[in-house]
Design a protein around this motif. Structure first.
Motif, PDB file in Angstrom:
ATOM      1  N   GLU A 152       6.139   5.885  -0.164  1.00 24.64           N
ATOM      2  CA  GLU A 152       6.422   4.451  -0.318  1.00 24.64           C
ATOM      3  C   GLU A 152       5.285   3.783  -1.071  1.00 24.64           C
ATOM      4  OE1 GLU A 152       6.960   2.762   3.535  1.00 24.64           O
ATOM      5  OE2 GLU A 152       8.720   3.963   4.014  1.00 24.64           O
ATOM      6  N   GLY A 153       5.629   2.747  -1.808  1.00 29.57           N
ATOM      7  CA  GLY A 153       4.602   1.933  -2.431  1.00 29.57           C
ATOM      8  C   GLY A 153       4.131   2.425  -3.774  1.00 29.57           C
ATOM      9  N   THR A 154       4.839   3.375  -4.350  1.00 24.59           N
ATOM     10  CA  THR A 154       4.472   3.852  -5.673  1.00 24.59           C
ATOM     11  C   THR A 154       5.728   4.335  -6.372  1.00 24.59           C
ATOM     12  OG1 THR A 154       3.005   5.323  -6.911  1.00 24.59           O
ATOM     13  CG2 THR A 154       4.011   6.218  -4.927  1.00 24.59           C
ATOM     14  N   SER A 155       5.662   4.447  -7.663  1.00 25.88           N
ATOM     15  CA  SER A 155       6.813   4.973  -8.385  1.00 25.88           C
ATOM     16  C   SER A 155       6.352   6.092  -9.313  1.00 25.88           C
ATOM     17  CB  SER A 155       7.501   3.860  -9.183  1.00 25.88           C
ATOM     18  OG  SER A 155       6.594   3.285 -10.096  1.00 25.88           O
ATOM     19  N   ASN A 156       7.272   7.014  -9.544  1.00 29.30           N
ATOM     20  CA  ASN A 156       7.020   8.165 -10.396  1.00 29.30           C
ATOM     21  C   ASN A 156       5.747   8.932 -10.034  1.00 29.30           C
ATOM     22  OD1 ASN A 156       7.852   9.870 -12.458  1.00 29.30           O
ATOM     23  ND2 ASN A 156       6.503   8.899 -13.936  1.00 29.30           N
ATOM     24  N   PRO A 157       5.552   9.219  -8.748  1.00 34.08           N
ATOM     25  CA  PRO A 157       4.357   9.998  -8.391  1.00 34.08           C
ATOM     26  C   PRO A 157       4.556  11.470  -8.716  1.00 34.08           C
ATOM     27  CG  PRO A 157       5.705   9.663  -6.460  1.00 34.08           C
ATOM     28  CD  PRO A 157       6.394   8.929  -7.586  1.00 34.08           C
ATOM     29  N   ASN A 158       3.458  12.199  -8.874  1.00 40.70           N
ATOM     30  CA  ASN A 158       3.520  13.648  -8.832  1.00 40.70           C
ATOM     31  C   ASN A 158       3.595  14.036  -7.358  1.00 40.70           C
ATOM     32  OD1 ASN A 158       3.245  13.786 -11.601  1.00 40.70           O
ATOM     33  ND2 ASN A 158       1.066  14.270 -11.544  1.00 40.70           N
TER      34      ASN A 158
ATOM     35  N   LEU B 101       2.091  21.053   3.960  1.00 34.61           N
ATOM     36  CA  LEU B 101       1.624  19.704   3.634  1.00 34.61           C
ATOM     37  C   LEU B 101       2.312  19.197   2.380  1.00 34.61           C
ATOM     38  CD1 LEU B 101      -2.228  19.787   4.163  1.00 34.61           C
ATOM     39  CD2 LEU B 101      -0.690  18.109   5.117  1.00 34.61           C
ATOM     40  N   CYS B 102       2.792  17.998   2.469  1.00 37.60           N
ATOM     41  CA  CYS B 102       3.294  17.288   1.306  1.00 37.60           C
ATOM     42  C   CYS B 102       2.178  16.375   0.799  1.00 37.60           C
ATOM     43  CB  CYS B 102       4.519  16.468   1.703  1.00 37.60           C
ATOM     44  SG  CYS B 102       5.216  15.465   0.389  1.00 37.60           S
ATOM     45  N   ALA B 103       2.108  16.170  -0.481  1.00 31.04           N
ATOM     46  CA  ALA B 103       1.084  15.283  -1.042  1.00 31.04           C
ATOM     47  C   ALA B 103       1.613  14.636  -2.304  1.00 31.04           C
ATOM     48  CB  ALA B 103      -0.195  16.061  -1.339  1.00 31.04           C
ATOM     49  N   TRP B 104       0.972  13.525  -2.664  1.00 27.41           N
ATOM     50  CA  TRP B 104       1.319  12.900  -3.939  1.00 27.41           C
ATOM     51  C   TRP B 104       0.052  12.468  -4.658  1.00 27.41           C
ATOM     52  CZ3 TRP B 104       0.409   7.922  -5.745  1.00 27.41           C
ATOM     53  CH2 TRP B 104      -0.028   6.973  -4.797  1.00 27.41           C
ATOM     54  N   SER B 105       0.146  12.437  -5.956  1.00 34.92           N
ATOM     55  CA  SER B 105      -0.941  11.888  -6.757  1.00 34.92           C
ATOM     56  C   SER B 105      -0.344  10.946  -7.786  1.00 34.92           C
ATOM     57  CB  SER B 105      -1.747  12.988  -7.439  1.00 34.92           C
ATOM     58  OG  SER B 105      -1.009  13.618  -8.460  1.00 34.92           O
TER      59      SER B 105
ATOM     60  N   SER C 186       0.845  -1.188   0.000  1.00 33.45           N
ATOM     61  CA  SER C 186       0.000   0.000   0.000  1.00 33.45           C
ATOM     62  C   SER C 186       0.884   1.242   0.000  1.00 33.45           C
ATOM     63  CB  SER C 186      -0.915   0.020   1.215  1.00 33.45           C
ATOM     64  OG  SER C 186      -0.146   0.074   2.406  1.00 33.45           O
ATOM     65  N   GLN C 187       0.305   2.331  -0.489  1.00 37.90           N
ATOM     66  CA  GLN C 187       1.079   3.559  -0.587  1.00 37.90           C
ATOM     67  C   GLN C 187       1.000   4.346   0.716  1.00 37.90           C
ATOM     68  OE1 GLN C 187      -1.617   2.986  -2.630  1.00 37.90           O
ATOM     69  NE2 GLN C 187      -0.834   2.665  -4.687  1.00 37.90           N
ATOM     70  N   THR C 188       2.140   4.830   1.160  1.00 39.26           N
ATOM     71  CA  THR C 188       2.172   5.685   2.342  1.00 39.26           C
ATOM     72  C   THR C 188       3.057   6.879   2.065  1.00 39.26           C
ATOM     73  OG1 THR C 188       4.001   4.407   3.267  1.00 39.26           O
ATOM     74  CG2 THR C 188       1.785   3.795   3.977  1.00 39.26           C
ATOM     75  N   ILE C 189       2.837   7.922   2.848  1.00 40.52           N
ATOM     76  CA  ILE C 189       3.613   9.141   2.708  1.00 40.52           C
ATOM     77  C   ILE C 189       4.079   9.568   4.087  1.00 40.52           C
ATOM     78  CG2 ILE C 189       1.479  10.507   2.691  1.00 40.52           C
ATOM     79  CD1 ILE C 189       2.959  12.502   0.853  1.00 40.52           C
TER      80      ILE C 189
ATOM     81  N   GLN D  55      15.439  12.222  -5.358  1.00 36.60           N
ATOM     82  CA  GLN D  55      15.095  10.835  -5.697  1.00 36.60           C
ATOM     83  C   GLN D  55      13.620  10.776  -6.082  1.00 36.60           C
ATOM     84  OE1 GLN D  55      16.495   7.828  -2.835  1.00 36.60           O
ATOM     85  NE2 GLN D  55      17.623   9.465  -1.787  1.00 36.60           N
ATOM     86  N   ASP D  56      13.230   9.700  -6.723  1.00 32.87           N
ATOM     87  CA  ASP D  56      11.864   9.587  -7.244  1.00 32.87           C
ATOM     88  C   ASP D  56      10.809   9.792  -6.166  1.00 32.87           C
ATOM     89  OD1 ASP D  56       9.675   6.989  -8.295  1.00 32.87           O
ATOM     90  OD2 ASP D  56       9.821   8.994  -9.163  1.00 32.87           O
ATOM     91  N   ARG D  57      11.084   9.284  -4.945  1.00 34.44           N
ATOM     92  CA  ARG D  57      10.072   9.321  -3.911  1.00 34.44           C
ATOM     93  C   ARG D  57      10.445  10.223  -2.747  1.00 34.44           C
ATOM     94  NH1 ARG D  57       9.318   2.878  -3.764  1.00 34.44           N
ATOM     95  NH2 ARG D  57      11.355   3.002  -4.737  1.00 34.44           N
TER      96      ARG D  57
END
Lengths: 109, 111
Positions: B26-32, B90-94, B1-4, B70-72
């Motif tokens: 964590e748990g994802t690659s190339n996120p925005n 706040l940090c966020a990813w999509s 699962s994805q976590t931030i 780095q990517d993440r």
């Protein structure tokens, strides 16, 4: 004028009431997000929608693309629903969000 | 699962001091990846976003900078803090599909 407007800005309700929070936007969007922010500041994503209606538990979100309007409904409200509810829109490409100012909801027991 | 993960949770810094806030996914690659700020009594505002390593876009002129080594990993920095830099960051990813996940935030007070 802000690109995303929310109403009302504050709302106090009694436990059990049906609550509606409104959001209007003035730009073209790829999706609309409803977010919940608790007093500590952390934000949880409730819904992301680009058309129609979504339901999760006691929460219902609707969007009317033609009218550029969305509503978040809370059925059988509870004091734990007390939070700031934020509407935000993403405009495609990088999916960056434009936020409304939020609506502070207080549900009294 | 994805976590931030975002840290620290709170920070009190004197005017003129440097700043470094870090966010990892964590748990994802190339996120925005995104940095947002919420000043007292105001709505959230986008500061920076990144669609890939080393690619940073700034939304508003300010005293801050961002980097994605780095990517993440996404870092928010300042060489010299101003009083006006106080706020909630706040940090966020999509990812694909546009769904958003937010970090727990950093409350920065510049004194």
């Amino acid at each position: 004028k802000n690109e995303v407007e929310q109403s009302p800005q504050n709302l106090t309700a009694q436990e059990g009431e049906f609550i509606t929070i409104n959001c209007s936007y003035s730009v073209g969007i790829s999706a609309l997000h409803w977010l919940q922010q608790h007093p500590g500041g952390g934000i949880v994503s409730l819904f992301m929608l680009s058309s129609g209606k979504k339901k999760h538990g006691r929460l219902i979100a609707t969007i009317n693309i033609q009218e550029k309007h969305s509503s978040l409904h809370i059925t059988a409200s509870h004091p734990r629903d007390s939070a700031v509810y934020i509407c935000a829109v993403s405009t495609g490409g990088s999916e960056k969000l434009v936020f409304g100012k939020g609506m502070k909801l207080t549900v009294n027991p | 699962s994805q976590t931030i993960h975002q840290w620290p949770a709170t920070l009190v810094q004197p005017v003129g001091s440097p700043l470094s806030l870090e966010c990892t996914v964590e748990g994802t690659s190339n996120p925005n990846l995104y940095w947002y700020r919420q000043a007292a009594g105001r709505g959230l505002q986008l500061l920076f976003y990144s669609v890939g390593i080393g690619q940073i876009s700034s939304e508003v002129p300010q005293n801050l900078s961002a980097s994605r080594p780095q990517d993440r990993q996404f870092i928010l920095s300042s060489k010299k803090l101003l009083l006006s830099d106080s706020g909630f960051y706040l940090c966020a990813w999509s990812g694909t599909g546009g769904g958003y996940t937010f970090g727990s935030g950093t409350r920065l007070t510049v004194v």
